[in-house]
Scaffold this motif. Structure first.
Motif, PDB file in Angstrom:
ATOM      1  N   GLN A   1       0.692  -1.249  -0.119  1.00  0.00           N
ATOM      2  CA  GLN A   1       0.085  -0.040  -0.121  1.00  0.00           C
ATOM      3  C   GLN A   1       0.779   1.243  -0.004  1.00  0.00           C
ATOM      4  O   GLN A   1       0.460   2.452  -0.285  1.00  0.00           O
TER       5      GLN A   1
ATOM      6  N   ASP B   1     -13.521   0.955  -8.639  1.00  0.00           N
ATOM      7  CA  ASP B   1     -12.877   0.755  -7.408  1.00  0.00           C
ATOM      8  C   ASP B   1     -13.758   1.672  -6.495  1.00  0.00           C
ATOM      9  O   ASP B   1     -12.984   2.679  -5.871  1.00  0.00           O
ATOM     10  N   GLU B   2     -15.034   1.669  -6.163  1.00  0.00           N
ATOM     11  CA  GLU B   2     -15.568   2.350  -5.139  1.00  0.00           C
ATOM     12  C   GLU B   2     -15.014   2.695  -3.798  1.00  0.00           C
ATOM     13  O   GLU B   2     -14.979   3.824  -3.357  1.00  0.00           O
ATOM     14  N   GLU B   3     -14.398   1.554  -3.313  1.00  0.00           N
ATOM     15  CA  GLU B   3     -13.606   2.027  -2.027  1.00  0.00           C
ATOM     16  C   GLU B   3     -12.342   2.813  -2.344  1.00  0.00           C
ATOM     17  O   GLU B   3     -11.986   3.398  -1.168  1.00  0.00           O
ATOM     18  N   GLY B   4     -11.676   2.707  -3.189  1.00  0.00           N
ATOM     19  CA  GLY B   4     -10.613   3.560  -3.820  1.00  0.00           C
ATOM     20  C   GLY B   4      -9.471   2.688  -3.022  1.00  0.00           C
ATOM     21  O   GLY B   4      -8.394   3.705  -2.807  1.00  0.00           O
ATOM     22  N   LYS B   5      -9.328   1.448  -2.774  1.00  0.00           N
ATOM     23  CA  LYS B   5      -8.302   0.912  -2.049  1.00  0.00           C
ATOM     24  C   LYS B   5      -7.274   0.111  -2.560  1.00  0.00           C
ATOM     25  O   LYS B   5      -6.413  -0.538  -2.201  1.00  0.00           O
ATOM     26  N   ARG B   6      -7.637  -0.446  -3.811  1.00  0.00           N
ATOM     27  CA  ARG B   6      -6.890  -1.406  -4.610  1.00  0.00           C
ATOM     28  C   ARG B   6      -5.768  -1.001  -5.452  1.00  0.00           C
ATOM     29  O   ARG B   6      -5.758   0.313  -6.178  1.00  0.00           O
TER      30      ARG B   6
ATOM     31  N   HIS C   1      -9.658   5.722 -11.740  1.00  0.00           N
ATOM     32  CA  HIS C   1      -9.329   6.654 -10.738  1.00  0.00           C
ATOM     33  C   HIS C   1      -8.938   7.983 -11.488  1.00  0.00           C
ATOM     34  O   HIS C   1      -9.125   8.953 -10.902  1.00  0.00           O
TER      35      HIS C   1
END
Length: 319
Positions: free
Chosen positions: A108, A166-171, A180
């Motif tokens: 990450q 990627d709605e949560e924006g964490k990938r 994005h």
């Protein structure tokens, strides 16, 4: 009789300009025998690798892409790039900056590391030619380029749209980065185009799509005209996923899809874009382990040279 030393120009080259022959089978394998350097004073283009493949689907190994492209480039580094009438290295000071460093054990944190790496290069005034690595790396690269140049037009060669949500924006994922980029205003889909696609995605987020069958049916000249009309004179980031090419021409990728472009078509289209306002560029998803003949790496190196010619034609050579 004394013969001037030509070997290991990655270390011994006196000038950042020019092309000189070196044994194709020996020496330090910088890209196109350019000098390895982190000194960016007076440098027009810094070549850099991002050896990252955490997210590549199906076949891992794209982390070796930068190494493979550099090695393959030594076979074409001895003369002017055909069919251009000028040698980009006569007009551009180009160094091989080496690879981006990151902590592979903390995935990450990798996007921030790539963005910071690109930021340092761009702040020096140099442009970037980047090798990957899976296609995710274009997202942090776009962040750094948009910070310098504003909202960009994207010219995107690929088999895949890479605009899945990627709605949560964490990938940290090679299929979501242009979703994005569009949502964050890094690129303007209304001035951007995707070429060679051949996988299903019902929402392309406003990007113009010139899919592989259109390329085959309409021909390269029509595709070039469509790209030019779409991007105009906007600052352009050019990204080429090697799986845009059919597996017959580029088997060494983690995400091969049949029905793609030939190397000839890709080079014809790129060459036809002379004059676009190119500000950044990458070639990604080369995975040398799946191609024992290295034709994929060679294709990537040749496409990268085409990009350098495009950059020189816009910024250094009188059209």
């Amino acid at each position: 009789m004394d013969v001037p030393m030509q070997n290991d120009q990655a270390m011994t080259r006196d000038s950042l300009y020019g092309t000189a022959a070196e044994s194709t089978y020996a020496g330090i394998t910088s890209f196109m025998r350019r000098r390895y350097s982190r000194d960016l004073r007076g440098v027009d283009v810094a070549v850099s690798g991002v050896p990252f493949d955490t997210a590549t689907s199906n076949r891992p190994g794209a982390r070796f892409g930068p190494r493979g492209i550099r090695a393959a480039s030594t076979g074409i580094a001895w003369e002017r790039h055909w069919p251009w009438a000028f040698d980009p290295f006569d007009h551009l000071a180009v160094v091989d900056y080496g690879d981006c460093d990151f902590d592979y054990g903390s995935p990450q944190t990798i996007p921030e590391s790539i963005e910071a790496h690109a930021g340092r290069i761009l702040e020096s005034g140099s442009a970037m030619l980047t090798f990957g690595g899976d296609h995710f790396i274009s997202y942090p690269l776009l962040k750094a380029h948009a910070r310098k140049h504003g909202t960009l037009s994207l010219i995107h060669f690929d088999a895949h749209s890479d605009t899945w949500p990627d709605e949560e924006g964490k990938r940290v994922d090679h299929g979501t980065m242009f979703w994005h980029a569009a949502r964050e205003g890094l690129v303007d889909p209304a001035r951007s185009v995707q070429i060679g696609l051949r996988t299903t995605n019902d929402d392309h987020m406003g990007f113009q799509v010139l899919d592989a069958r259109q390329v085959h049916r309409r021909g390269c000249e029509a595709i070039v005209e469509a790209i030019r009309a779409r991007v105009g004179d906007n600052p352009v980031y050019l990204t080429f996923d090697i799986d845009c090419l059919d597996p017959a021409f580029a088997p060494g990728t983690g995400t091969p899809v049949c029905g793609g472009l030939s190397t000839v078509q890709a080079l014809e289209i790129l060459g036809g874009l002379r004059g676009i306002n190119l500000v950044g560029m990458d070639v990604v998803e080369v995975a040398p382990a799946y191609d024992h003949a290295d034709v994929t790496s060679l294709a990537a190196a040749t496409l990268a040279m085409e990009m350098l010619c495009l950059y020189a034609a816009r910024h250094k050579v009188d059209l």
